[in-house]
Design a protein around this motif. Structure first.
Motif, PDB file in Angstrom:
ATOM      1  N   LEU A  46      -2.427  -1.980   2.502  1.00  0.00           N
ATOM      2  CA  LEU A  46      -1.112  -1.756   2.360  1.00  0.00           C
ATOM      3  C   LEU A  46      -0.911  -0.447   1.437  1.00  0.00           C
ATOM      4  CD1 LEU A  46       1.569  -2.349   3.051  1.00  0.00           C
ATOM      5  CD2 LEU A  46       1.794  -4.891   2.236  1.00  0.00           C
ATOM      6  N   ILE A  47       0.079   0.073   1.385  1.00  0.00           N
ATOM      7  CA  ILE A  47       0.475   1.307   0.108  1.00  0.00           C
ATOM      8  C   ILE A  47       1.438   0.902  -0.199  1.00  0.00           C
ATOM      9  CG2 ILE A  47       0.428   3.858  -0.711  1.00  0.00           C
ATOM     10  CD1 ILE A  47      -2.325   3.561   0.854  1.00  0.00           C
ATOM     11  N   ILE A  48       2.287   1.209  -0.884  1.00  0.00           N
ATOM     12  CA  ILE A  48       3.724   0.663  -1.344  1.00  0.00           C
ATOM     13  C   ILE A  48       4.451   2.179  -2.238  1.00  0.00           C
ATOM     14  CG2 ILE A  48       6.104  -0.967  -1.819  1.00  0.00           C
ATOM     15  CD1 ILE A  48       5.083  -1.284   0.792  1.00  0.00           C
ATOM     16  N   LYS A  49       4.880   2.499  -2.178  1.00  0.00           N
ATOM     17  CA  LYS A  49       5.951   3.347  -2.810  1.00  0.00           C
ATOM     18  C   LYS A  49       6.907   3.057  -3.378  1.00  0.00           C
ATOM     19  CE  LYS A  49       5.586   8.427  -5.468  1.00  0.00           C
ATOM     20  NZ  LYS A  49       5.041   9.632  -5.190  1.00  0.00           N
ATOM     21  N   ASP A  50       7.511   2.581  -5.273  1.00  0.00           N
ATOM     22  CA  ASP A  50       8.784   2.577  -4.471  1.00  0.00           C
ATOM     23  C   ASP A  50       9.494   1.812  -3.775  1.00  0.00           C
ATOM     24  OD1 ASP A  50       9.345   4.652  -6.856  1.00  0.00           O
ATOM     25  OD2 ASP A  50       9.442   5.876  -5.322  1.00  0.00           O
ATOM     26  N   ALA A  51       8.704   0.524  -3.758  1.00  0.00           N
ATOM     27  CA  ALA A  51       9.560  -0.805  -3.152  1.00  0.00           C
ATOM     28  C   ALA A  51       9.694  -0.780  -1.525  1.00  0.00           C
ATOM     29  CB  ALA A  51      10.684  -1.660  -4.067  1.00  0.00           C
ATOM     30  N   GLY A  52       8.423   0.538  -1.372  1.00  0.00           N
ATOM     31  CA  GLY A  52       8.681   0.660   0.102  1.00  0.00           C
ATOM     32  C   GLY A  52       9.976   1.917   0.273  1.00  0.00           C
ATOM     33  N   LYS A  53      10.779   2.252  -0.475  1.00  0.00           N
ATOM     34  CA  LYS A  53      12.211   2.734   0.160  1.00  0.00           C
ATOM     35  C   LYS A  53      10.826   4.358  -0.353  1.00  0.00           C
ATOM     36  CE  LYS A  53      15.032   0.266  -2.836  1.00  0.00           C
ATOM     37  NZ  LYS A  53      16.298   0.246  -4.251  1.00  0.00           N
ATOM     38  N   THR A  54      10.192   5.117  -1.024  1.00  0.00           N
ATOM     39  CA  THR A  54       9.640   6.069  -0.477  1.00  0.00           C
ATOM     40  C   THR A  54       9.190   6.128   0.565  1.00  0.00           C
ATOM     41  OG1 THR A  54      10.424   7.134  -2.933  1.00  0.00           O
ATOM     42  CG2 THR A  54       8.522   7.661  -1.716  1.00  0.00           C
ATOM     43  N   ILE A  55       7.515   4.737   0.700  1.00  0.00           N
ATOM     44  CA  ILE A  55       6.910   4.844   1.684  1.00  0.00           C
ATOM     45  C   ILE A  55       5.876   3.703   1.406  1.00  0.00           C
ATOM     46  CG2 ILE A  55       4.796   5.566  -0.059  1.00  0.00           C
ATOM     47  CD1 ILE A  55       3.465   7.641   2.067  1.00  0.00           C
ATOM     48  N   ILE A  56       5.742   3.328   2.570  1.00  0.00           N
ATOM     49  CA  ILE A  56       5.012   2.140   3.017  1.00  0.00           C
ATOM     50  C   ILE A  56       4.267   2.216   3.898  1.00  0.00           C
ATOM     51  CG2 ILE A  56       5.418   0.276   4.112  1.00  0.00           C
ATOM     52  CD1 ILE A  56       8.522  -0.365   3.515  1.00  0.00           C
ATOM     53  N   GLN A  57       2.798   2.886   3.682  1.00  0.00           N
ATOM     54  CA  GLN A  57       1.801   3.322   4.747  1.00  0.00           C
ATOM     55  C   GLN A  57       1.039   1.622   5.011  1.00  0.00           C
ATOM     56  OE1 GLN A  57      -0.969   6.668   3.301  1.00  0.00           O
ATOM     57  NE2 GLN A  57      -1.958   6.655   4.870  1.00  0.00           N
ATOM     58  N   VAL A  58       0.113   1.562   6.018  1.00  0.00           N
ATOM     59  CA  VAL A  58      -0.755   0.649   6.824  1.00  0.00           C
ATOM     60  C   VAL A  58      -1.989   1.270   7.071  1.00  0.00           C
ATOM     61  CG1 VAL A  58      -1.328  -1.733   8.129  1.00  0.00           C
ATOM     62  CG2 VAL A  58       0.758  -1.196   6.845  1.00  0.00           C
ATOM     63  N   ASN A 185     -10.092 -15.190   7.489  1.00  0.00           N
ATOM     64  CA  ASN A 185     -11.282 -13.833   7.977  1.00  0.00           C
ATOM     65  C   ASN A 185     -10.831 -12.815   7.755  1.00  0.00           C
ATOM     66  OD1 ASN A 185      -9.301 -14.451   9.786  1.00  0.00           O
ATOM     67  ND2 ASN A 185     -10.463 -13.750  11.864  1.00  0.00           N
ATOM     68  N   ILE A 186      -9.604 -11.874   7.743  1.00  0.00           N
ATOM     69  CA  ILE A 186      -9.618 -10.104   7.161  1.00  0.00           C
ATOM     70  C   ILE A 186      -9.430  -9.935   5.741  1.00  0.00           C
ATOM     71  CG2 ILE A 186      -7.612  -8.017   8.261  1.00  0.00           C
ATOM     72  CD1 ILE A 186      -7.319 -10.139   9.846  1.00  0.00           C
ATOM     73  N   ALA A 187      -9.836  -9.333   5.544  1.00  0.00           N
ATOM     74  CA  ALA A 187     -10.130  -8.850   4.146  1.00  0.00           C
ATOM     75  C   ALA A 187      -8.461  -7.628   4.106  1.00  0.00           C
ATOM     76  CB  ALA A 187     -10.924  -7.937   3.602  1.00  0.00           C
ATOM     77  N   PHE A 188      -7.539  -8.457   3.176  1.00  0.00           N
ATOM     78  CA  PHE A 188      -6.467  -7.217   2.648  1.00  0.00           C
ATOM     79  C   PHE A 188      -6.614  -6.610   1.076  1.00  0.00           C
ATOM     80  CE2 PHE A 188      -5.158 -10.278   5.835  1.00  0.00           C
ATOM     81  CZ  PHE A 188      -4.461  -9.547   6.741  1.00  0.00           C
ATOM     82  N   SER A 189      -5.918  -5.641   1.040  1.00  0.00           N
ATOM     83  CA  SER A 189      -5.433  -4.885  -0.234  1.00  0.00           C
ATOM     84  C   SER A 189      -3.631  -4.248   0.200  1.00  0.00           C
ATOM     85  CB  SER A 189      -6.362  -4.269  -0.585  1.00  0.00           C
ATOM     86  OG  SER A 189      -6.647  -3.310  -0.036  1.00  0.00           O
ATOM     87  N   MET A 190      -3.740  -4.583  -1.120  1.00  0.00           N
ATOM     88  CA  MET A 190      -2.112  -3.696  -1.463  1.00  0.00           C
ATOM     89  C   MET A 190      -1.850  -3.618  -2.990  1.00  0.00           C
ATOM     90  SD  MET A 190       1.047  -5.888  -1.922  1.00  0.00           S
ATOM     91  CE  MET A 190       2.517  -5.130  -2.704  1.00  0.00           C
ATOM     92  N   ILE A 191      -1.527  -1.865  -2.984  1.00  0.00           N
ATOM     93  CA  ILE A 191      -1.900  -0.953  -4.200  1.00  0.00           C
ATOM     94  C   ILE A 191       0.045  -0.279  -4.268  1.00  0.00           C
ATOM     95  CG2 ILE A 191      -1.975   1.409  -4.385  1.00  0.00           C
ATOM     96  CD1 ILE A 191      -4.612   1.032  -3.204  1.00  0.00           C
ATOM     97  N   ASN A 192       0.271  -1.144  -5.309  1.00  0.00           N
ATOM     98  CA  ASN A 192       1.447  -0.839  -5.863  1.00  0.00           C
ATOM     99  C   ASN A 192       1.701   0.648  -6.402  1.00  0.00           C
ATOM    100  OD1 ASN A 192       4.984  -0.958  -5.585  1.00  0.00           O
ATOM    101  ND2 ASN A 192       4.303  -2.387  -7.437  1.00  0.00           N
ATOM    102  N   ASN A 193       2.662   1.353  -6.542  1.00  0.00           N
ATOM    103  CA  ASN A 193       2.553   3.082  -6.951  1.00  0.00           C
ATOM    104  C   ASN A 193       1.501   2.888  -7.954  1.00  0.00           C
ATOM    105  OD1 ASN A 193       5.532   2.634  -6.483  1.00  0.00           O
ATOM    106  ND2 ASN A 193       6.207   1.426  -8.137  1.00  0.00           N
ATOM    107  N   GLY A 194       0.179   2.750  -6.728  1.00  0.00           N
ATOM    108  CA  GLY A 194      -1.173   3.400  -8.022  1.00  0.00           C
ATOM    109  C   GLY A 194      -1.601   2.701  -7.801  1.00  0.00           C
ATOM    110  N   SER A 195      -1.368   1.499  -8.300  1.00  0.00           N
ATOM    111  CA  SER A 195      -2.299   0.119  -9.000  1.00  0.00           C
ATOM    112  C   SER A 195      -2.420  -0.672  -7.760  1.00  0.00           C
ATOM    113  CB  SER A 195      -1.741  -0.473  -9.927  1.00  0.00           C
ATOM    114  OG  SER A 195      -0.021  -1.434 -10.553  1.00  0.00           O
ATOM    115  N   GLU A 196      -3.473  -1.364  -8.183  1.00  0.00           N
ATOM    116  CA  GLU A 196      -3.948  -2.545  -7.165  1.00  0.00           C
ATOM    117  C   GLU A 196      -3.088  -3.788  -7.281  1.00  0.00           C
ATOM    118  OE1 GLU A 196      -8.149  -2.909  -4.535  1.00  0.00           O
ATOM    119  OE2 GLU A 196      -8.248  -4.427  -6.259  1.00  0.00           O
TER     120      GLU A 196
END
Length: 619
Positions: A46-58, A185-196
């Motif tokens: 999951l990739i987030i930028k500006d709390a999802g207002k700019t981009i939300i990518q999965v 059982n699923i690997a998850f990762s989240m990146i917010n404004n370029g930082s993990e």
């Protein structure tokens, strides 16, 4: 008269439907993560930028879609999970109504890239406000990548209703937690404004809980396991001593779907009856498995509320299972409160048989015999030596009947008095001037005035005094600190650390000194004056709870909330006894405040009762 009912255009209907499904960026995150799970992905990013207002990518590594499926996925009511109405009662997947992608595409710019493993090339689709801008063949790895940009770009009013970035990010993290906990059982990762922010490898359920909420969570967990014909329960509950002031660590999953159920929550609270302090809430991470035919999950657009076929049975089983686990692991008290552990048989003797001690009696022993030892050599009596009784008459010399002839004079006897209790504050001034204040039921302070008297709530009054003091320190930034002899270390979860990181500067202005701010822990070497070291953890827990429950908007002042939270934690509690000097000091301090009539939370601090009011009572 002309007809007035008309069919809505498709783009308007899609925007209306989007209002039910997409309420904020967190709603988009939930739908996209669930689609990735339905695609049988083993790794989701999951990739987030500006709390999802700019981009939300999965991005996932799931099955992917063909070019036809990719295009149809954005049509309303297009789904691969439902074929007939009967299928609604045997749903094992997350999304099934086919409204999520259509609703998201109606209010945002969407870019989709997908490829199946059996194909060499994938498909790329661009949509803006339900309008397809392009579809082409592209090179992309196996799986699906969907990016949602400029959310609510064509509905400015909805965008204006969004909260600050910190609040919206907190909602996104909550949704991320719910999905990640349901699928360890699923690997998850989240990146917010370029930082993990999160990197969660596939693991068992206990490790997933610990990876999300911090290493200290491991010692708090009590396992719960129960399986019946109706319900299967697995997961963990928290120990009572680690209860929290907020409900942010309460998770119910039914068939791997997060739900909210006040009724089942009441069953958990019933199991903890008598074990929790007032105002505290237990932590629980429970997974319930039931027959899909006995539940209805299609009663709410967000699918977080469901109906059970037999709620009463589930309530009883859940309550009993949690209560049994708390008792099984010695978390709940046993009935025998006076049991002494010293009476237990030591572990090394548990397999040994007991032996009856032998008793020997010397039948020839005579206590009135002479001091000469017995002539029987080697007898039992030779082991004991009797003290000489010669001259016993001297013990009674002077105890003739003299005491009966003379009377004893008790007039000069002095009795030992009780030790005087030293008060913390001298009360001489209060005694000389008369009693000016009175504490009623250790809750209210009564003080006379010219027209009658005032009745003051001591907790609310002290909260107001502390609140204005902390607010002044935060504004002037000149707080006084006291150094701790040993630094205090607190273990926190990632979400709690995010909140404290935002408030770190304001906390330092109140007098806190931090020696380190690690990933999941903080070390404190200085605290504000008059703040006990034992209260520090309570203050931070209350502060985090207030920030989470207030859900402040863009006009929110972190300084104000910090002052309110600390004043509530440190104020005099109801039931605390105050001396006359302390009572008078509190009364004087309150009326020296700018707003003495209300507490920081707009509650009345005192009331006035006039003499006329009393006179009317006696008429």
């Amino acid at each position: 008269m002309a007809d007035i009912i008309q069919l809505l255009p498709d783009h308007v209907a899609n925007q209306i439907a989007a209002g039910e499904v997409v309420q904020r960026p967190a709603s988009v995150v939930k739908e996209l993560l669930e689609n990735a799970i339905d695609a049988e992905a083993t790794s989701i990013q999951l990739i987030i930028k500006d709390a999802g207002k700019t981009i939300i990518q999965v991005i996932d590594n799931g099955k992917g879609m063909s070019d036809t499926d990719a295009r149809l996925s954005f049509e309303r009511h297009a789904t691969s999970k439902i074929r007939s109405a009967e299928d609604l009662f045997s749903i094992h997947t997350k999304g099934f109504r086919g409204e999520a992608l259509a609703s998201i595409a109606a209010i945002a710019h969407v870019e989709l890239k997908t490829k199946r493993e059996s194909e060499e090339l994938g498909t790329r689709i661009e949509i803006e406000g339900s309008v397809v801008k392009g579809q082409e063949v592209t090179v992309t790895p196996k799986g699906t990548s969907i990016a949602v940009k400029h959310l609510f770009f064509n509905i400015p009013a909805r965008r204006n209703f969004l909260k600050s970035d910190n609040v919206e990010l907190r909602h996104i993290i909550d949704e991320f937690h719910r999905v990640a906990l349901a699928h360890p059982n699923i690997a998850f990762s989240m990146i917010n404004n370029g930082s993990e922010t999160f990197n969660l490898p596939d693991s068992n359920y206990r490790q997933r809980v610990v990876n999300i909420f911090g290493g200290k969570t491991n010692e708090k967990l009590v396992p719960v396991e129960e399986e019946t014909e109706v319900l299967k329960i697995s997961g963990f509950v928290g120990k009572p001593e680690f209860s929290r002031r907020s409900k942010n660590e309460q998770f119910f999953f039914v068939n791997d779907r997060f739900i909210k159920s006040p009724y089942l929550n009441h069953a958990i609270n019933a199991a903890y009856e008598g074990l929790l302090k007032e105002g505290s809430y237990p932590s629980y991470f429970l997974k319930l498995t039931v027959d899909p035919k006995t539940i209805d999950i299609n009663i709410h657009p967000t699918k977080t509320e469901i109906k059970f076929d037999d709620e009463h049975t589930l309530y009883a089983i859940l309550r009993s299972a949690v209560k049994h686990s708390l008792g099984q692991f010695n978390v709940a008290p046993v009935l025998d409160f006076d049991r002494d552990n010293n009476l237990d048989t030591p572990y090394v003797y548990k397999d040994k048989s007991s032996s009856t001690p032998s008793i020997e009696v010397d039948h020839s022993f005579n206590p009135f015999q002479s001091d000469t030892p017995s002539s029987k050599s080697g007898g039992l009596s030779s082991k004991f030596k009797k003290e000489s009784t010669a001259g016993w008459e001297s013990l009674y010399v002077g105890l003739e009947s003299k005491s009966t002839k003379t009377e004893v004079d008790f007039s000069n006897l002095e009795f030992e008095s009780d030790p005087e209790k030293q008060e913390l504050f001298s009360d001489d001034s209060a005694m000389s001037q008369g009693q000016t204040t009175y504490q009623f039921h250790n809750k209210y302070i009564i003080s006379p005035i010219k027209s009658g008297m005032i009745v003051m709530d001591q907790h609310r009054a002290h909260s107001r005094v502390l609140y204005e003091g902390f607010l002044k320190q935060l504004t002037v930034k000149e707080a006084t600190s006291q150094q701790l002899l040993f630094p205090l270390k607190l273990e926190l979860s990632n979400s709690d650390m995010d909140i404290l990181t935002q408030l770190k500067e304001d906390l330092e202005h109140t007098g806190f000194i931090f020696s380190s701010f690690a990933e999941n822990s903080i070390e404190i070497k200085g605290v504000p004056v008059n703040v006990p070291e034992s209260e520090v953890s309570i203050i931070f827990e209350q502060l985090i709870s207030d920030v989470e429950q207030e859900v402040p908007d863009t006009n929110f002042s972190a300084t104000d909330l910090l002052a309110k939270s600390m004043s509530k934690s440190l104020a005099i509690k109801t039931g605390q006894t105050l001396t006359k000097t302390e009572q008078e000091h509190l009364v004087n301090s309150l009326f020296a405040c700018k707003e003495p009539s209300v507490s920081p939370f707009n509650r009345v601090t005192f009331i006035t009762m006039r003499v006329d009011d009393f006179d009317k009572k006696f008429m």
